[in-house]
Design an enzyme around this catalytic site. Structure first.
Site, PDB file in Angstrom:
ATOM      1  N   GLY A   1       9.305  44.110  33.742  1.00  0.00           N
ATOM      2  CA  GLY A   1      10.504  43.349  34.055  1.00  0.00           C
ATOM      3  C   GLY A   1      11.613  44.267  34.551  1.00  0.00           C
ATOM      4  O   GLY A   1      11.560  45.491  34.386  1.00  0.00           O
ATOM      5  N   CYS A   2      12.635  43.668  35.143  1.00  0.00           N
ATOM      6  CA  CYS A   2      13.701  44.466  35.768  1.00  0.00           C
ATOM      7  C   CYS A   2      14.564  45.181  34.727  1.00  0.00           C
ATOM      8  O   CYS A   2      14.757  46.402  34.799  1.00  0.00           O
ATOM      9  CB  CYS A   2      14.539  43.590  36.688  1.00  0.00           C
ATOM     10  N   TYR A   3      15.097  44.441  33.753  1.00  0.00           N
ATOM     11  CA  TYR A   3      15.865  45.092  32.694  1.00  0.00           C
ATOM     12  C   TYR A   3      14.999  46.113  31.967  1.00  0.00           C
ATOM     13  O   TYR A   3      15.446  47.218  31.644  1.00  0.00           O
ATOM     14  CB  TYR A   3      16.360  44.067  31.677  1.00  0.00           C
ATOM     15  N   ALA A   4      13.755  45.716  31.685  1.00  0.00           N
ATOM     16  CA  ALA A   4      12.852  46.612  30.955  1.00  0.00           C
ATOM     17  C   ALA A   4      12.664  47.924  31.697  1.00  0.00           C
ATOM     18  O   ALA A   4      12.660  49.007  31.097  1.00  0.00           O
ATOM     19  CB  ALA A   4      11.506  45.928  30.729  1.00  0.00           C
TER      20      ALA A   4
END
Length: 338
Positions: free
Chosen positions: A146-149
């Site tokens: 994921g992007c935040y991850a």
């Protein structure tokens, strides 16, 4: 190269923002051939009807289950890939899924954070190139981070996945700001111009779905974390980008220079991670596959501030997915991305 002469590639869910970014990258990729673009509500429309800037003249098609391509990217809403991936894998296709459906090993955590049930075996190789290059290289189906991850894991990994004589992480307090494109292309009142212009707000505080993914990748879990972790995501009037500030408490003091050198050493073979002397900016990484990292400060009490920046649609989605495809095919991982 997995036996392919020139692999054919299709994108399922190609009409969304991540799908459009995938289309742009794959169309210019020198060693694969873009085959089909599948969409649902936008089927029958031309790519240039939705995205005039795309230098691709193709028509979105309704997915009919035919499996004629060698490689499939899935850029679908959460829950949809669970229905399609088994048939793709059974047919021997290479699969790169951009949703969260196959990231978590713990089905109970998936239910808690995604609100959907899945079986315990609904998991695929977690494809963060900087951490799991060999696992990706040997895989035929992977789950894209994921992007935040991506922004948070890359900002924490050197301090947590580290030599034993380094300081131990006690707590992490993370704040992340995302551009509006991270919410997808579907129209929502709360994301309209009149609601978001001159505005910023927090959402899903302490319950964002990337939380268990982050902790799982760092060797612990959301159910029984080995260090304190809080995450406050925010949305701002940016089209693209993720800006993350990590406030980290270590059990002993480490000077900024030592931490910076630890990061440089950790990412010495990572072509898309840049450890910067100055704080990064979204403009420095927009439309690129880079993650910029800066160790900003460290206190005598063991406190450390690390800042990261990525483009949520590229390094946080489509670019990282193509980077993973390159590794799976045995290509230079930067091919088509620089």
């Amino acid at each position: 190269m997995r036996g392919y002469k020139q692999p054919t590639v299709s994108v399922i869910g190609a009409s969304g923002y991540s799908g459009a970014e995938l289309t742009k990258i794959l169309a210019r990729h020198p060693s694969v051939k873009l085959d089909k673009l599948y969409a649902f509500s936008q089927a029958g429309k031309k790519t240039t009807d939705l995205y005039p800037w795309l230098a691709v003249d193709m028509t979105y098609e309704a997915y009919d289950g035919k499996l004629d391509s060698d490689i499939y990217f899935l850029a679908l809403p959460h829950g949809e890939a669970l229905k399609l991936v088994p048939d793709l894998r059974n047919a021997g296709k290479m699969v790169i899924d951009l949703s969260g459906d196959f990231r978590l090993k713990n089905a109970e955590e998936h239910l808690r954070f995604y609100g959907r049930e899945k079986t315990d075996d609904a998991w695929m190789t977690y494809a963060m190139p900087e951490l799991f290059h060999e696992e990706i290289r040997n895989a035929t189906a992977v789950s894209n981070p994921g992007c935040y991850a991506t922004s948070i894991i890359l900002g924490l990994a050197p301090l947590i996945l580290k030599p034993q004589d380094s300081a131990k992480v006690n707590t992490v307090c993370c704040s992340g700001i995302s551009g509006i494109s991270g919410a997808g292309r579907t129209a929502k009142t709360e994301l309209s111009f009149s609601e978001m212009n001159d505005n910023i707000r927090a959402y899903k505080v302490a319950r964002h779905q990337h939380t268990p993914e982050i902790l799982q990748t760092l060797g612990t879990s959301a159910t029984e974390p080995s260090f304190g972790f809080t995450f406050t995501p925010m949305i701002a009037p940016l089209t693209r980008g993720i800006y993350t500030i990590l406030n980290i408490a270590l059990d002993k003091h480490l000077p900024v220079s030592e931490i910076t050198e630890l990061y440089r050493s950790f990412y010495i073979s990572a072509p898309f991670v840049r450890v910067r002397e100055m704080p990064p900016e979204i403009l420095h990484v927009a439309h690129t596959n880079f993650c910029d990292i800066h160790v900003a400060e460290s206190g005598k009490d063991g406190s450390v501030v690390v800042i990261t920046a990525i483009d949520n649609l590229v390094k946080g989605a489509a670019g990282q997915a193509v980077q993973n495809m390159n590794i799976m095919l045995g290509y230079d991982e930067a091919l088509g991305l620089t």
